[in-house]
Structures are given as structure tokens and as C-alpha cells.
Design a protein around this motif. Sequence first.
Motif, mmCIF file in Angstrom:
data_model
loop_
_atom_site.group_PDB
_atom_site.id
_atom_site.type_symbol
_atom_site.label_atom_id
_atom_site.label_comp_id
_atom_site.label_asym_id
_atom_site.label_seq_id
_atom_site.Cartn_x
_atom_site.Cartn_y
_atom_site.Cartn_z
ATOM 1 N N HIS A 52 -2.495 -6.028 -3.130
ATOM 2 C CA HIS A 52 -2.826 -7.455 -3.017
ATOM 3 C C HIS A 52 -4.321 -7.712 -3.171
ATOM 4 N N HIS A 124 2.685 -14.018 -0.988
ATOM 5 C CA HIS A 124 4.114 -14.058 -1.334
ATOM 6 C C HIS A 124 4.719 -15.449 -1.341
ATOM 7 N N PRO A 129 6.993 -9.804 -4.009
ATOM 8 C CA PRO A 129 6.637 -9.256 -5.326
ATOM 9 C C PRO A 129 6.800 -7.740 -5.450
ATOM 10 N N HIS A 130 7.314 -7.066 -4.412
ATOM 11 C CA HIS A 130 7.356 -5.593 -4.444
ATOM 12 C C HIS A 130 8.695 -5.068 -4.981
ATOM 13 N N HIS A 194 4.154 -4.216 6.540
ATOM 14 C CA HIS A 194 4.178 -5.383 5.649
ATOM 15 C C HIS A 194 5.515 -5.286 4.906
HETATM 16 ZN ZN LIG Z 1 3.061 -7.813 -0.306
#
Ligand SMILES: [Zn+2]
Length: 290
Positions: A52, A124, A129-130, A194
Motif C-alpha cells: 500500500h 480498500h 485488492p489482495h 490486515h
Molecule cells: Zn490491503
Amino acid sequence: MRLIALFLALFFSAHAKLTVAVSYPYIASLTETIGGENVRVETLAQGNWDPHFVVPKPSLITKVRNADLLITNGADLEIGWLPPLLNRAANSSLAQRGNTLELAKTVPLIDIPRDTSRAGGDVHAEGNPHFHLDPHNIPLLADAVAGFLGRKDPANAPLYQKNLAAFKQQWNTRLKQWDAQMAPFRGKEVVQYHPVFNYFLRAYGIRSVATIEPLAGIPPSTSHTMKLIRLIQERRPCCIMHDVYHPTKTGEFLREKTGIRLVVLPHDVGAQKGSDDLASLFDTLIQALK
Ligand SMILES: [Zn+2]
């Protein structure tokens, strides 16, 4: 003469290569696999960096400036660092329509916030987005990369499709192995720092019951940590799945107070020793969880 001819052939073949800048190492791995000898890949972020927050160093500006094409993760993962880098690189080729591929547009996203007030955290806003951490998404991403390279370099499109087919065949074999290895985890609960592993967890029926961050992108607070201790004592999740780039201090504190297992895991190619390509990224992740 022969040497000169060889030199010229090498010179022109080197220049015929497409230079593709990519934001993250997992995209580099895919692009190199599909593109083979015809592409030169320039990776911007390193695998053990926080995806990020990448520092836009001058060396990264040079990489973007010299690229013919750009492949990004998208879904706002690069929003804090790539736009300023692109601005400073002022690469007219990348400003043209169709010379950038955003992978987030090629897979279904999860965790899409119901409102856009960023009440769900600082990052986000577009959804999680992962997505590359669900290994079942990798063939979709590979399709997108092969299609993109083929559109930009039609002469070599058959070769990209051939590389894609070989990659997908190998990948599908690995997927079956990983699915079998992960089967005993179905129904388990975990804590993360996270929500970086949410796609992986969803793929294998594992539930993330809490994050050490009170909200995505917000560092841990004392009151939230106290809540986590109570939650871990009550629910007994199997472990804390921790990324490599956030400090493990709060995770260690939680382990000390509750006895929960703390596992530091790779989130990208090169994040940890042994995770040198896409397949070994998932191998390392799954081995560490066992
Ligand atoms: Zn993230």
C-alpha cells in the motif's frame, strides 16, 4: 562480418522486446512466464515491502519512464504511490489508451464497502485488492496478461497463448495439491494483522474473526488490543496470520497474553525466503500454516 551481423541481430532483437513495468513481483512472475523471451519486465515494488505504501524513488521513475506497457494490481492498491510516479515519469506511451492493464478488472472483488465514506478504514474503498492470494484467481490473471500482451504484440500472440496453456496446466495440478493440503483447515478461525489473506481464507473456507488493525490501514490501539485478547480467549482461533511488513509487536503481545500461535507469512513473491515464484509463494504460505 559474421560478428557484426551477430551483433546487429542481438541489438535489434534486444530492442524488439517489449518493456513491461509491473507494480508487484507476483505480476512480474506471471508476465515473465507468459511473455518469455519477448518481454523485459521491470518490477516497481519489492516483495517484502508494504504494497500500500511504496516510496517513489528516482530508480522507480526511470523504470516507468522506459516502459512500453504497464500492468497494475488496481482496486486502489497503488493509489497512494503510483499516480505521482506516473506523473513524474511523464511517459507518453503509458498515457495512451490500452497500454495499461489493471488486473483488478479481471477478477471478482470481495469486501466491497457498502458506503464510500471510508468508514471501513483508510484503504480498500473499491473492495479488497489482495485477490492474487486466492490461487484459483491466478489462471484468470494469467489469461488477462496473455490477452494483453497478445493485443500489444500480435505477431507473438500465438506464443503467449502457448505459454499460457503450459502454465495453466501446471498450475491446475498444483491447485489440486493445495486444495487437498488445505482441506483440514475448513471451518477454522484466524486473526490477521490486515485483511491481506481474505481471498486465500475464503478459498479454503477459513474465517477471519478479527484484525489487529481496528480498521484497514489504521494502526492498533490499546482498546482494540484489549478487545482482541477477550475475543481470542473466547473463540480460540488457530493463529494470527501476520504479514512481513507490519511490526509484529502487537501480535507478540497477543501471543504472550493468550498463547495464540503467531505465523508470519508471505503475501507476495519474494516476501520471504523460499517464496521465489508464484507456486512457491503458495507452497511457503501453506507449509507455514500447518
Ligand atoms: Zn490491503
